[in-house]
Design a protein around this motif. Structure first.
Motif, PDB file in Angstrom:
ATOM      1  N   LEU A 288      18.098  11.426   2.373  1.00 57.62           N
ATOM      2  CA  LEU A 288      17.045  12.366   2.753  1.00 57.62           C
ATOM      3  C   LEU A 288      16.412  13.037   1.547  1.00 57.62           C
ATOM      4  CD1 LEU A 288      18.728  13.911   5.919  1.00 57.62           C
ATOM      5  CD2 LEU A 288      16.959  12.159   5.807  1.00 57.62           C
ATOM      6  N   ARG A 289      17.087  13.061   0.421  1.00 56.47           N
ATOM      7  CA  ARG A 289      16.517  13.650  -0.791  1.00 56.47           C
ATOM      8  C   ARG A 289      15.353  12.829  -1.334  1.00 56.47           C
ATOM      9  NH1 ARG A 289      20.597  14.951  -5.394  1.00 56.47           N
ATOM     10  NH2 ARG A 289      18.638  15.784  -6.225  1.00 56.47           N
ATOM     11  N   PHE A 290      15.271  11.560  -0.969  1.00 55.84           N
ATOM     12  CA  PHE A 290      14.193  10.692  -1.454  1.00 55.84           C
ATOM     13  C   PHE A 290      12.934  10.785  -0.592  1.00 55.84           C
ATOM     14  CE2 PHE A 290      17.979   8.529  -3.205  1.00 55.84           C
ATOM     15  CZ  PHE A 290      17.598   8.468  -4.537  1.00 55.84           C
ATOM     16  N   GLY A 291      12.966  11.577   0.456  1.00 54.27           N
ATOM     17  CA  GLY A 291      11.793  11.693   1.315  1.00 54.27           C
ATOM     18  C   GLY A 291      11.791  10.632   2.394  1.00 54.27           C
ATOM     19  N   LEU A 292      10.963  10.856   3.411  1.00 54.78           N
ATOM     20  CA  LEU A 292      10.975   9.995   4.591  1.00 54.78           C
ATOM     21  C   LEU A 292       9.709   9.160   4.747  1.00 54.78           C
ATOM     22  CD1 LEU A 292      12.595  12.564   7.026  1.00 54.78           C
ATOM     23  CD2 LEU A 292      13.614  10.406   6.322  1.00 54.78           C
ATOM     24  N   ASP A 293       8.889   9.080   3.698  1.00 55.74           N
ATOM     25  CA  ASP A 293       7.708   8.216   3.774  1.00 55.74           C
ATOM     26  C   ASP A 293       8.128   6.762   3.968  1.00 55.74           C
ATOM     27  OD1 ASP A 293       6.033  10.362   3.429  1.00 55.74           O
ATOM     28  OD2 ASP A 293       5.734  10.024   1.285  1.00 55.74           O
ATOM     29  N   LEU A 294       7.296   6.023   4.689  1.00 49.78           N
ATOM     30  CA  LEU A 294       7.567   4.610   4.917  1.00 49.78           C
ATOM     31  C   LEU A 294       6.805   3.757   3.909  1.00 49.78           C
ATOM     32  CD1 LEU A 294       7.197   5.897   8.171  1.00 49.78           C
ATOM     33  CD2 LEU A 294       8.435   3.770   8.446  1.00 49.78           C
ATOM     34  N   HIS A 295       7.287   2.536   3.706  1.00 47.58           N
ATOM     35  CA  HIS A 295       6.620   1.582   2.818  1.00 47.58           C
ATOM     36  C   HIS A 295       6.631   0.205   3.470  1.00 47.58           C
ATOM     37  CE1 HIS A 295       8.097   4.780   0.160  1.00 47.58           C
ATOM     38  NE2 HIS A 295       7.093   4.484  -0.645  1.00 47.58           N
ATOM     39  N   TYR A 296       5.544  -0.517   3.298  1.00 46.02           N
ATOM     40  CA  TYR A 296       5.543  -1.912   3.722  1.00 46.02           C
ATOM     41  C   TYR A 296       6.318  -2.739   2.695  1.00 46.02           C
ATOM     42  CZ  TYR A 296       1.976  -0.935   7.244  1.00 46.02           C
ATOM     43  OH  TYR A 296       1.300  -0.452   8.339  1.00 46.02           O
ATOM     44  N   PRO A 297       6.953  -3.825   3.115  1.00 46.92           N
ATOM     45  CA  PRO A 297       7.717  -4.649   2.168  1.00 46.92           C
ATOM     46  C   PRO A 297       6.809  -5.344   1.157  1.00 46.92           C
ATOM     47  CG  PRO A 297       7.569  -5.754   4.282  1.00 46.92           C
ATOM     48  CD  PRO A 297       7.006  -4.374   4.493  1.00 46.92           C
ATOM     49  N   VAL A 298       7.259  -5.389  -0.088  1.00 41.20           N
ATOM     50  CA  VAL A 298       6.524  -6.113  -1.129  1.00 41.20           C
ATOM     51  C   VAL A 298       6.748  -7.610  -0.922  1.00 41.20           C
ATOM     52  CG1 VAL A 298       6.665  -4.208  -2.761  1.00 41.20           C
ATOM     53  CG2 VAL A 298       8.488  -5.927  -2.701  1.00 41.20           C
ATOM     54  N   PRO A 299       5.904  -8.476  -1.492  1.00 43.79           N
ATOM     55  CA  PRO A 299       6.001  -9.929  -1.242  1.00 43.79           C
ATOM     56  C   PRO A 299       7.386 -10.544  -1.435  1.00 43.79           C
ATOM     57  CG  PRO A 299       3.934  -9.451  -2.308  1.00 43.79           C
ATOM     58  CD  PRO A 299       4.690  -8.144  -2.266  1.00 43.79           C
ATOM     59  N   PRO A 300       8.165 -10.203  -2.499  1.00 46.85           N
ATOM     60  CA  PRO A 300       9.480 -10.849  -2.648  1.00 46.85           C
ATOM     61  C   PRO A 300      10.447 -10.577  -1.498  1.00 46.85           C
ATOM     62  CG  PRO A 300       8.798  -9.848  -4.707  1.00 46.85           C
ATOM     63  CD  PRO A 300       7.836  -9.370  -3.657  1.00 46.85           C
ATOM     64  N   LEU A 301      10.178  -9.538  -0.715  1.00 48.26           N
ATOM     65  CA  LEU A 301      11.067  -9.215   0.401  1.00 48.26           C
ATOM     66  C   LEU A 301      10.706  -9.950   1.685  1.00 48.26           C
ATOM     67  CD1 LEU A 301      11.439  -5.328   0.013  1.00 48.26           C
ATOM     68  CD2 LEU A 301      12.647  -7.156  -1.193  1.00 48.26           C
TER      69      LEU A 301
ATOM     70  N   MET B 111       0.854  -1.192   0.000  1.00 45.80           N
ATOM     71  CA  MET B 111       0.000   0.000   0.000  1.00 45.80           C
ATOM     72  C   MET B 111       0.889   1.240   0.000  1.00 45.80           C
ATOM     73  SD  MET B 111      -2.832   1.126   2.840  1.00 45.80           S
ATOM     74  CE  MET B 111      -3.796  -0.353   2.553  1.00 45.80           C
ATOM     75  N   PRO B 112       0.798   2.133  -0.953  1.00 45.63           N
ATOM     76  CA  PRO B 112       1.646   3.319  -0.991  1.00 45.63           C
ATOM     77  C   PRO B 112       1.338   4.269   0.143  1.00 45.63           C
ATOM     78  CG  PRO B 112      -0.055   3.436  -2.668  1.00 45.63           C
ATOM     79  CD  PRO B 112      -0.133   2.072  -2.084  1.00 45.63           C
ATOM     80  N   PRO B 113       2.307   5.101   0.565  1.00 44.44           N
ATOM     81  CA  PRO B 113       2.095   6.008   1.673  1.00 44.44           C
ATOM     82  C   PRO B 113       0.926   6.951   1.446  1.00 44.44           C
ATOM     83  CG  PRO B 113       4.422   5.880   1.129  1.00 44.44           C
ATOM     84  CD  PRO B 113       3.671   5.143   0.064  1.00 44.44           C
ATOM     85  N   SER B 114       0.705   7.370   0.173  1.00 43.94           N
ATOM     86  CA  SER B 114      -0.351   8.322  -0.115  1.00 43.94           C
ATOM     87  C   SER B 114      -1.723   7.788   0.286  1.00 43.94           C
ATOM     88  CB  SER B 114      -0.342   8.676  -1.606  1.00 43.94           C
ATOM     89  OG  SER B 114      -0.512   7.502  -2.374  1.00 43.94           O
ATOM     90  N   SER B 115      -1.923   6.484   0.277  1.00 37.60           N
ATOM     91  CA  SER B 115      -3.205   5.891   0.635  1.00 37.60           C
ATOM     92  C   SER B 115      -3.235   5.403   2.077  1.00 37.60           C
ATOM     93  CB  SER B 115      -3.521   4.720  -0.309  1.00 37.60           C
ATOM     94  OG  SER B 115      -2.541   3.711  -0.197  1.00 37.60           O
TER      95      SER B 115
ATOM     96  N   ALA C 256       2.990   8.131   6.125  1.00 42.95           N
ATOM     97  CA  ALA C 256       3.525   9.398   5.629  1.00 42.95           C
ATOM     98  C   ALA C 256       4.541   9.966   6.600  1.00 42.95           C
ATOM     99  CB  ALA C 256       2.389  10.388   5.403  1.00 42.95           C
ATOM    100  N   ALA C 257       5.559  10.641   6.078  1.00 43.66           N
ATOM    101  CA  ALA C 257       6.588  11.236   6.929  1.00 43.66           C
ATOM    102  C   ALA C 257       5.986  12.240   7.896  1.00 43.66           C
ATOM    103  CB  ALA C 257       7.643  11.898   6.052  1.00 43.66           C
ATOM    104  N   ALA C 258       4.938  12.954   7.458  1.00 48.04           N
ATOM    105  CA  ALA C 258       4.314  13.966   8.319  1.00 48.04           C
ATOM    106  C   ALA C 258       3.709  13.370   9.582  1.00 48.04           C
ATOM    107  CB  ALA C 258       3.238  14.715   7.532  1.00 48.04           C
ATOM    108  N   ALA C 259       3.423  12.081   9.549  1.00 42.33           N
ATOM    109  CA  ALA C 259       2.837  11.427  10.725  1.00 42.33           C
ATOM    110  C   ALA C 259       3.880  11.118  11.789  1.00 42.33           C
ATOM    111  CB  ALA C 259       2.121  10.145  10.301  1.00 42.33           C
ATOM    112  N   HIS C 260       5.145  11.247  11.460  1.00 39.19           N
ATOM    113  CA  HIS C 260       6.226  10.902  12.398  1.00 39.19           C
ATOM    114  C   HIS C 260       7.303  11.988  12.364  1.00 39.19           C
ATOM    115  CE1 HIS C 260       4.281   6.982  12.372  1.00 39.19           C
ATOM    116  NE2 HIS C 260       4.350   7.014  11.053  1.00 39.19           N
ATOM    117  N   PRO C 261       6.963  13.214  12.766  1.00 38.58           N
ATOM    118  CA  PRO C 261       7.920  14.331  12.659  1.00 38.58           C
ATOM    119  C   PRO C 261       9.184  14.141  13.485  1.00 38.58           C
ATOM    120  CG  PRO C 261       6.009  14.951  13.975  1.00 38.58           C
ATOM    121  CD  PRO C 261       5.687  13.634  13.349  1.00 38.58           C
ATOM    122  N   LEU C 262       9.066  13.592  14.688  1.00 39.87           N
ATOM    123  CA  LEU C 262      10.257  13.403  15.523  1.00 39.87           C
ATOM    124  C   LEU C 262      11.198  12.372  14.916  1.00 39.87           C
ATOM    125  CD1 LEU C 262       8.731  13.491  19.126  1.00 39.87           C
ATOM    126  CD2 LEU C 262       9.948  15.298  17.901  1.00 39.87           C
TER     127      LEU C 262
END
Length: 224
Positions: free
Chosen positions: A113-126, A1-5, A10-16
């Motif tokens: 840090l240039r790629f942004g700090l959003d998190l992602h769940y691992p895809v199945p192959p991982l 599931m992408p961070p946008s959904s 989202a990085a904004a949810a974890h500012p610290l």
């Protein structure tokens, strides 16, 4: 599931948590500047930056319940973290040794840090134990080899036997870590892709790199 959904990722949810990476980057920068002035001064801010960086990385892992190596940001960050660990463990108060390595840590984390700090769940192959063992071992091998290269720079300047022995130990340690990572990577390849080896540029160059350092170990430790 992408961070946008998923707002929780989202990085904004974890500012610290996000701020911790910038604090770590700042401490690494201080360590670099301090080591340029006087090498022994660089170690305390390096260790402090390493502690903050490690804590932030663990925090990301807890949020996704998986090793935080699911995107480009985390890959660059893991490379910087591995190198910082190796520098702290193999610390030598020589400017030509620590300054290039610290500069590389700063560059890697800044790139992350240039790629942004959003998190992602691992895809199945991982979702296998072999990926979380293969990738960290690879980054540690890269870091140890970088330290070996820095030690070689000092040796070319000082021509001291202790530095040459350090190059040999670090080169051998990196070779061992890389060999283990290739074994885990091969097993992961079977689980994820159905083959131990693929004619992929990354896989091919991994084999070339192994033979390069195997030759280094052979030349250094085989009587002429």
């Amino acid at each position: 599931m992408p961070p946008s959904s998923n707002p929780a990722l989202a990085a904004a949810a974890h500012p610290l948590l996000g701020a911790a990476f910038f604090v770590a980057l700042g401490l690494y920068g201080v360590a670099l500047l301090a080591s340029l002035v006087r090498p022994p001064w660089g170690r305390p801010p390096l260790v402090a930056g390493l502690a903050v960086h490690l804590g932030a990385t663990v925090g990301r892992g807890l949020l996704i319940a998986y090793l935080p190596l699911t995107n480009k940001m985390e890959s660059f960050s893991a490379a910087a973290l591995a190198l910082a660990l190796v520098i702290a463990a193999a610390w030598q108060p020589a400017r030509l040794f620590v300054a290039p390595l610290l500069a590389l840590v700063v560059g890697l984390l800044a790139s992350a840090l240039r790629f942004g700090l959003d998190l992602h769940y691992p895809v199945p192959p991982l979702r296998t134990i072999w990926y979380p063992t293969h990738v960290p071992l690879s980054f540690l091998a890269y870091a140890v080899w970088a330290a070996a290269a820095a030690a070689a720079l000092v040796w070319t300047q000082r021509r001291e036997a202790a530095w040459l022995r350090r190059v040999e130990r670090l080169g051998l340690a990196g070779f061992g870590l890389w060999s283990l990572s290739m074994i885990c990577g091969g097993i992961w390849g079977v689980v994820a892709w159905g083959a131990y080896f693929l004619w992929d540029p990354k896989v091919v160059w991994s084999v070339i790199l192994w033979f390069h350092y195997a030759s280094f170990v052979h030349v250094r430790f085989t009587p002429s």
